[in-house]
Write an enzyme that holds these catalytic residues in place. Sequence first.
Site, PDB file in Angstrom:
ATOM      1  CG  ASP A  48      -0.363  -0.075   2.520  1.00 47.28           C
ATOM      2  OD1 ASP A  48       0.885  -0.135   2.603  1.00 47.28           O
ATOM      3  OD2 ASP A  48      -1.106  -0.055   3.527  1.00 47.28           O
ATOM      4  CB  THR A  49       4.600   1.773  -0.178  1.00 46.46           C
ATOM      5  OG1 THR A  49       4.718   0.502  -0.812  1.00 46.46           O
ATOM      6  CG2 THR A  49       5.135   1.709   1.225  1.00 46.46           C
ATOM      7  CG  ASP A  87       0.289  -4.159   1.944  1.00 46.04           C
ATOM      8  OD1 ASP A  87       0.463  -5.121   2.712  1.00 46.04           O
ATOM      9  OD2 ASP A  87       1.078  -3.199   1.870  1.00 46.04           O
ATOM     10  CD  GLU A 119       0.333  -1.490   7.987  1.00 51.57           C
ATOM     11  OE1 GLU A 119      -0.027  -0.737   8.923  1.00 51.57           O
ATOM     12  OE2 GLU A 119       0.825  -1.063   6.931  1.00 51.57           O
ATOM     13  CD  GLU A 182       7.609  -0.435   7.774  1.00 49.60           C
ATOM     14  OE1 GLU A 182       6.670  -1.127   7.338  1.00 49.60           O
ATOM     15  OE2 GLU A 182       7.849   0.724   7.367  1.00 49.60           O
TER      16      GLU A 182
HETATM   17  O1  KIV Z   1       3.410  -1.262   1.699  1.00 49.20           O
HETATM   18  C1  KIV Z   1       4.590  -1.669   1.628  1.00 49.20           C
HETATM   19  O2  KIV Z   1       5.314  -1.423   0.644  1.00 49.20           O
HETATM   20  C2  KIV Z   1       5.116  -2.451   2.741  1.00 49.20           C
HETATM   21  C3  KIV Z   1       6.575  -2.719   2.780  1.00 49.20           C
HETATM   22  C4  KIV Z   1       7.309  -1.483   3.137  1.00 49.20           C
HETATM   23  C5  KIV Z   1       6.898  -3.846   3.655  1.00 49.20           C
HETATM   24  O3  KIV Z   1       4.371  -2.829   3.600  1.00 49.20           O
END
Ligand code: KIV
Length: 266
Positions: A48-49, A87, A119, A182
Amino acid sequence: MKENQRITVPRFTAMKLQGRKISMLTAYDFPTAKMLDEAGVDSILVGDTLAMVIQGQATTLPVTLDEMIYHGRMVSRAVERALVIVDLPFPTNHLGIHATVEHAARILKETEAQAVKLEGGADQAEVISALVNAGIPVMGHVGLRPQSVHTMGGFKVQRDEEVLLNDAKAVAQAGAFGIVLECIPATYAKLITEEIRIPTIGIGAGADCDGQVLVINDMLGLPTDCKPRFVKTYANLESTISDAVKSYCRDVQDGSFPGPEHTFAE
Ligand code: KIV
């Protein structure tokens, strides 16, 4: 395991027992995912980044389920070998078990990814077991949880060893096949890695995890608002792209592009 064999969830988990370190990177589109897969990365995370590095948002909170599915589909279509994980976006896994299973199932059905990541620690154990019972493989994510950035008061290293160990154990016991750690001290990540049977994938969690993950834009040196200490930059694509675009603009302005080799005859 043969080098070109598809990495399934059981193969991913088995790598811990085999003592084989796991490489994971994020990707959000077809060409990037194809390059990462062909280069041999073990797992690709549609993180979700994407809210931050693709959409330019300040946090991961705004990205929607439909957007995750849209990007997940592009990535899955490109990948032949790596394990693809998508995610669950905020606040999917807090909407109750029924809604979470429904949303995670949409991800698997519509993207053809093999697993979801969510998460949370002990608070998510019930949700993780419900997903696993529904046949949806789950990767956990403890330590810094960017979806809780406001509760945590920023993107900060998490240092409560007891909470971290308890969270990681709860995620493993609930049936997750792997877990992202993380931004936690390396000694805590080492202890967690020794204590649980599923692979730990670190980001800012030191060298003793079973594997590592980085955000692709960070490791390729694409523009970003901040560069966390844990990022190693393997290329400088920002300057490569900027130089290429400047050359193109110059060529267009002075008439040297297109040349005869780029031009059709009658
Ligand atoms: O959303 C993401 O890219 C992540 C990674 C940083 C592990 O959760």
